[in-house]
Design a protein around this motif. Structure first.
Motif, PDB file in Angstrom:
ATOM      1  N   GLN A   1      -7.104 -15.546  34.165  1.00  0.00           N
ATOM      2  CA  GLN A   1      -6.931 -16.712  35.702  1.00  0.00           C
ATOM      3  C   GLN A   1      -7.847 -17.311  36.143  1.00  0.00           C
TER       4      GLN A   1
ATOM      5  N   GLN B   1       0.237 -13.101  43.869  1.00  0.00           N
ATOM      6  CA  GLN B   1       0.114 -13.795  42.064  1.00  0.00           C
ATOM      7  C   GLN B   1      -1.034 -13.212  41.580  1.00  0.00           C
TER       8      GLN B   1
ATOM      9  N   THR C   1      -9.805 -19.373  34.436  1.00  0.00           N
ATOM     10  CA  THR C   1      -9.390 -20.396  33.355  1.00  0.00           C
ATOM     11  C   THR C   1      -8.229 -21.297  33.721  1.00  0.00           C
ATOM     12  N   GLN C   2      -7.538 -20.429  34.104  1.00  0.00           N
ATOM     13  CA  GLN C   2      -5.787 -21.438  34.807  1.00  0.00           C
ATOM     14  C   GLN C   2      -6.309 -21.950  36.293  1.00  0.00           C
ATOM     15  N   PHE C   3      -7.038 -20.916  37.000  1.00  0.00           N
ATOM     16  CA  PHE C   3      -7.358 -22.073  38.070  1.00  0.00           C
ATOM     17  C   PHE C   3      -8.380 -23.365  38.029  1.00  0.00           C
ATOM     18  N   LYS C   4      -9.190 -23.144  37.043  1.00  0.00           N
ATOM     19  CA  LYS C   4      -9.865 -23.833  36.923  1.00  0.00           C
ATOM     20  C   LYS C   4      -9.180 -25.428  36.808  1.00  0.00           C
ATOM     21  N   GLN C   5      -8.020 -24.789  35.003  1.00  0.00           N
ATOM     22  CA  GLN C   5      -7.497 -25.979  34.715  1.00  0.00           C
ATOM     23  C   GLN C   5      -6.172 -26.554  36.178  1.00  0.00           C
ATOM     24  N   TRP C   6      -6.656 -26.316  36.512  1.00  0.00           N
ATOM     25  CA  TRP C   6      -5.037 -26.685  38.561  1.00  0.00           C
ATOM     26  C   TRP C   6      -6.276 -27.356  39.372  1.00  0.00           C
ATOM     27  N   GLY C   7      -7.339 -27.440  38.948  1.00  0.00           N
ATOM     28  CA  GLY C   7      -7.855 -28.446  39.757  1.00  0.00           C
ATOM     29  C   GLY C   7      -9.042 -27.182  40.999  1.00  0.00           C
ATOM     30  N   ILE C   8      -9.198 -25.755  40.964  1.00  0.00           N
ATOM     31  CA  ILE C   8      -8.962 -24.852  41.885  1.00  0.00           C
ATOM     32  C   ILE C   8      -9.831 -24.462  41.161  1.00  0.00           C
ATOM     33  N   HIS C   9     -11.301 -24.588  42.029  1.00  0.00           N
ATOM     34  CA  HIS C   9     -12.956 -22.967  42.042  1.00  0.00           C
ATOM     35  C   HIS C   9     -12.612 -21.842  42.330  1.00  0.00           C
TER      36      HIS C   9
END
Length: 56
Positions: free
Chosen positions: A28, A13, A30-38
């Motif tokens: 990417q 991915q 930033t996108q992961f942070k929006q999903w709650g993933i650091h």
């Protein structure tokens, strides 16, 4: 990757988003942070480099 926590689907991915969809790692991240993933771009970069070496 041996002893790695990244799954093959996560690696695919990240690599697909970067090269097929021209999405830089900072976006990417930033996108992961929006999903709650650091997940830092440094980590993603390291994973990409290591995954390219697995098949040399």
């Amino acid at each position: 990757m041996p002893k790695g926590i990244a799954t093959p689907s996560l690696l695919s991915q990240i690599i697909t988003a970067k090269y097929q969809y021209h999405m830089p790692l900072y976006r990417q991240e930033t996108q992961f942070k929006q999903w709650g993933i650091h997940l830092s771009r440094r980590t993603m970069s390291d994973w990409m480099m290591k995954s390219s070496r697995c098949y040399d």
